[in-house]
Design a protein around this motif. Structure first.
Motif, PDB file in Angstrom:
ATOM      1  N   PHE A   1       0.842  -1.194   0.000  1.00 47.88           N
ATOM      2  CA  PHE A   1       0.000   0.000   0.000  1.00 47.88           C
ATOM      3  C   PHE A   1       0.879   1.246   0.000  1.00 47.88           C
ATOM      4  CE2 PHE A   1      -2.371   3.290   2.426  1.00 47.88           C
ATOM      5  CZ  PHE A   1      -3.423   3.458   1.536  1.00 47.88           C
ATOM      6  N   TYR A   2       0.676   2.103  -0.997  1.00 52.07           N
ATOM      7  CA  TYR A   2       1.449   3.331  -1.148  1.00 52.07           C
ATOM      8  C   TYR A   2       0.553   4.549  -0.934  1.00 52.07           C
ATOM      9  CZ  TYR A   2       5.375   0.801  -3.313  1.00 52.07           C
ATOM     10  OH  TYR A   2       6.438  -0.041  -3.556  1.00 52.07           O
ATOM     11  N   ILE A   3       1.171   5.634  -0.494  1.00 50.05           N
ATOM     12  CA  ILE A   3       0.466   6.914  -0.421  1.00 50.05           C
ATOM     13  C   ILE A   3       1.331   7.966  -1.108  1.00 50.05           C
ATOM     14  CG2 ILE A   3      -0.732   6.342   1.724  1.00 50.05           C
ATOM     15  CD1 ILE A   3       1.269   8.156   3.204  1.00 50.05           C
ATOM     16  N   PRO A   4       0.724   9.069  -1.571  1.00 53.09           N
ATOM     17  CA  PRO A   4       1.508  10.112  -2.248  1.00 53.09           C
ATOM     18  C   PRO A   4       2.617  10.669  -1.357  1.00 53.09           C
ATOM     19  CG  PRO A   4      -0.853  10.456  -2.572  1.00 53.09           C
ATOM     20  CD  PRO A   4      -0.709   9.356  -1.554  1.00 53.09           C
ATOM     21  N   PHE A   5       3.680  11.108  -2.011  1.00 51.83           N
ATOM     22  CA  PHE A   5       4.826  11.781  -1.399  1.00 51.83           C
ATOM     23  C   PHE A   5       5.796  10.835  -0.689  1.00 51.83           C
ATOM     24  CE2 PHE A   5       1.172  14.806  -1.021  1.00 51.83           C
ATOM     25  CZ  PHE A   5       1.526  15.588  -2.112  1.00 51.83           C
ATOM     26  N   LEU A   6       5.463   9.549  -0.580  1.00 52.28           N
ATOM     27  CA  LEU A   6       6.390   8.586   0.005  1.00 52.28           C
ATOM     28  C   LEU A   6       6.832   7.598  -1.067  1.00 52.28           C
ATOM     29  CD1 LEU A   6       4.829   7.719   3.491  1.00 52.28           C
ATOM     30  CD2 LEU A   6       6.640   9.361   2.962  1.00 52.28           C
TER      31      LEU A   6
ATOM     32  N   LEU B   1      11.332   8.441 -11.156  1.00 46.92           N
ATOM     33  CA  LEU B   1      10.310   9.098 -10.342  1.00 46.92           C
ATOM     34  C   LEU B   1      10.129   8.441  -8.972  1.00 46.92           C
ATOM     35  CD1 LEU B   1       7.630   9.791 -13.105  1.00 46.92           C
ATOM     36  CD2 LEU B   1       9.066  11.473 -11.953  1.00 46.92           C
ATOM     37  N   LEU B   2      10.928   7.420  -8.699  1.00 42.71           N
ATOM     38  CA  LEU B   2      10.902   6.737  -7.396  1.00 42.71           C
ATOM     39  C   LEU B   2       9.532   6.140  -7.078  1.00 42.71           C
ATOM     40  CD1 LEU B   2      12.918   9.375  -5.315  1.00 42.71           C
ATOM     41  CD2 LEU B   2      13.793   7.313  -6.440  1.00 42.71           C
ATOM     42  N   ILE B   3       8.936   5.513  -8.103  1.00 36.61           N
ATOM     43  CA  ILE B   3       7.661   4.831  -7.897  1.00 36.61           C
ATOM     44  C   ILE B   3       7.862   3.348  -8.195  1.00 36.61           C
ATOM     45  CG2 ILE B   3       6.311   6.881  -8.473  1.00 36.61           C
ATOM     46  CD1 ILE B   3       5.732   5.684 -11.172  1.00 36.61           C
TER      47      ILE B   3
ATOM     48  N   SER C   1       2.461  15.987  -8.330  1.00 39.08           N
ATOM     49  CA  SER C   1       2.787  15.388  -7.037  1.00 39.08           C
ATOM     50  C   SER C   1       3.826  14.261  -7.157  1.00 39.08           C
ATOM     51  CB  SER C   1       1.522  14.836  -6.366  1.00 39.08           C
ATOM     52  OG  SER C   1       1.057  13.665  -7.022  1.00 39.08           O
ATOM     53  N   PHE C   2       3.991  13.708  -8.344  1.00 38.97           N
ATOM     54  CA  PHE C   2       4.948  12.614  -8.511  1.00 38.97           C
ATOM     55  C   PHE C   2       6.402  13.102  -8.414  1.00 38.97           C
ATOM     56  CE2 PHE C   2       1.364  10.184  -9.807  1.00 38.97           C
ATOM     57  CZ  PHE C   2       1.712   8.877  -9.581  1.00 38.97           C
ATOM     58  N   LYS C   3       6.625  14.394  -8.503  1.00 40.42           N
ATOM     59  CA  LYS C   3       7.988  14.915  -8.362  1.00 40.42           C
ATOM     60  C   LYS C   3       8.330  15.174  -6.901  1.00 40.42           C
ATOM     61  CE  LYS C   3      10.754  15.878 -10.781  1.00 40.42           C
ATOM     62  NZ  LYS C   3      11.951  15.071 -11.145  1.00 40.42           N
ATOM     63  N   PHE C   4       7.368  15.018  -5.999  1.00 40.86           N
ATOM     64  CA  PHE C   4       7.612  15.302  -4.587  1.00 40.86           C
ATOM     65  C   PHE C   4       7.539  13.990  -3.805  1.00 40.86           C
ATOM     66  CE2 PHE C   4       5.933  19.160  -6.454  1.00 40.86           C
ATOM     67  CZ  PHE C   4       6.775  20.136  -5.954  1.00 40.86           C
ATOM     68  N   ARG C   5       8.659  13.289  -3.743  1.00 45.21           N
ATOM     69  CA  ARG C   5       8.727  12.023  -3.019  1.00 45.21           C
ATOM     70  C   ARG C   5      10.018  11.972  -2.202  1.00 45.21           C
ATOM     71  NH1 ARG C   5       5.384   7.578  -4.735  1.00 45.21           N
ATOM     72  NH2 ARG C   5       3.836   8.337  -6.190  1.00 45.21           N
TER      73      ARG C   5
END
Length: 352
Positions: free
Chosen positions: A152-157, A220-222, A348-352
């Motif tokens: 389970f993932y959430i934005p910014f992490l 993008l660290l995803i 938001s994908f650039k802020f992780r």
């Protein structure tokens, strides 16, 4: 077919997902435009019109507008998929199950309303929800069978919070049910649900493509999930079908998508969000759908608890109608909100 040609004759061009997504969009768009006039003639001959709720007096004039137009753009989408996708990919089959399954539930509901001439007829709420849950469980079960990760993932992490394991299925089913019914509630004005759906498909299509791309996902660290990028083609096909549908659905609408279309769209948006590990981000991507749903929840809760209404009418687009806003003004402003929300989701994908 294009993917098969790329393998048989070593045609590199047709091996690229981006190229086949472009073809899928255009094929679905063309077939929807081609089939829609024929469907309109058929619907007019058989009086397959949308029953209008007795509570929405402003829309009484729309009672002679054909419905179930969602069946047409779904056919266009499936034709485009046949020509462009790799049918050996299990994630494609999950998407097809979602589109066909939820579309079939919506079609059965629409037929009940059309044949009875009553907007409150059709499938019972419990029966409709049960069928949707069954299809969602089938699609998510296929994901687990294909080895899809359950973190389970959430934005910014950039790292997952935890692994859901088998609890992923009930969570994903809930995502399906929430999204399908949110899109369904939004489909109340001409083109209101169509354009936000196209925008959301574009955003989620990009996310799924990047998730399936080893280099882009690493940058993008995803999470990188091999094979899910192929579903971008199916998203492009549905987007093309919706664009063809919009030609006839824009204000003043010549036909409505009905539950046939809205449930299929909602189900597929949920499926894309799950594939892209963006279940939480879906709140922003589908912000218009969320606003519409929350307005109904607040209205019902307020009336039951306080005996008072918050809005003149819910969903909230009817509130603005009763406030005197022109229908096309409401529609375009909601489109603008959807576009801005999706831009923020991508940023938001650039802020992780």
């Amino acid at each position: 077919m294009l993917y098969t040609l790329s393998q048989l004759f070593d045609i590199n061009l047709f091996g690229y997902i981006s190229v086949r997504a472009g073809f899928a969009f255009m094929i679905a768009f063309a077939f929807t435009l081609l089939l829609m006039p024929r469907y309109l003639r058929w619907a007019a001959a058989r009086n397959a019109n949308q029953p209008i709720s007795k509570f929405v007096k402003a829309h009484e004039s729309k009672g002679h507008t054909p419905t179930m137009g969602g069946a047409v753009f779904l056919v266009g989408t499936l034709i485009a998929a046949f020509f462009t996708v790799n049918l050996a990919n299990p994630y494609i089959w999950g998407g097809l199950i979602t589109l066909v399954g939820f579309g079939a539930v919506g079609l059965k509901d629409d037929l009940g309303k059309v044949l009875s001439g009553d907007n409150l007829e059709g499938l019972s709420p419990k029966g409709k929800m049960a069928l949707q849950a069954l299809i969602a469980a089938a699609a998510t079960g296929l994901l687990l069978f294909a080895g899809f990760p359950t973190e389970f993932y959430i934005p910014f992490l950039k790292t997952p919070l935890f692994d859901m394991g088998w609890f992923a299925i009930p969570f994903w089913v809930l995502i399906f049910l929430a999204t399908t019914n949110a899109v369904n509630l939004t489909d109340g004005l001409d083109g209101l649900a169509t354009v936000p759906s196209i925008i959301a498909l574009f955003t989620l299509g990009i996310i799924v493509y990047v998730t399936g791309h080893a280099i882009f996902s690493n940058y993008l660290l995803i999470p990188n999930i091999k094979g899910v990028g192929e579903v971008m083609i199916l998203a492009a096909a549905l987007g093309g079908g919706l664009m063809g549908f919009l030609w006839y659905n824009c204000y003043p609408a010549e036909l409505f998508m009905g539950d046939t279309g809205s449930l299929a769209i909602g189900g597929f948006l949920a499926y894309l969000a799950i594939l892209g590990k963006s279940e939480v981000l879906l709140v922003l991507i589908g912000l218009i759908f969320v606003i519409e749903t929350v307005s109904v929840i607040l209205q019902v809760a307020s009336f039951k608890l306080r005996g008072k209404r918050i809005f003149l009418m819910a969903p909230i687009h009817h509130h603005f109608e009763l406030k005197g806003w022109a229908e096309n003004k409401i529609i375009i402003r909601f489109w603008m909100i959807a576009f801005i929300a999706n831009m923020l989701a991508l940023i938001s994908f650039k802020f992780r």
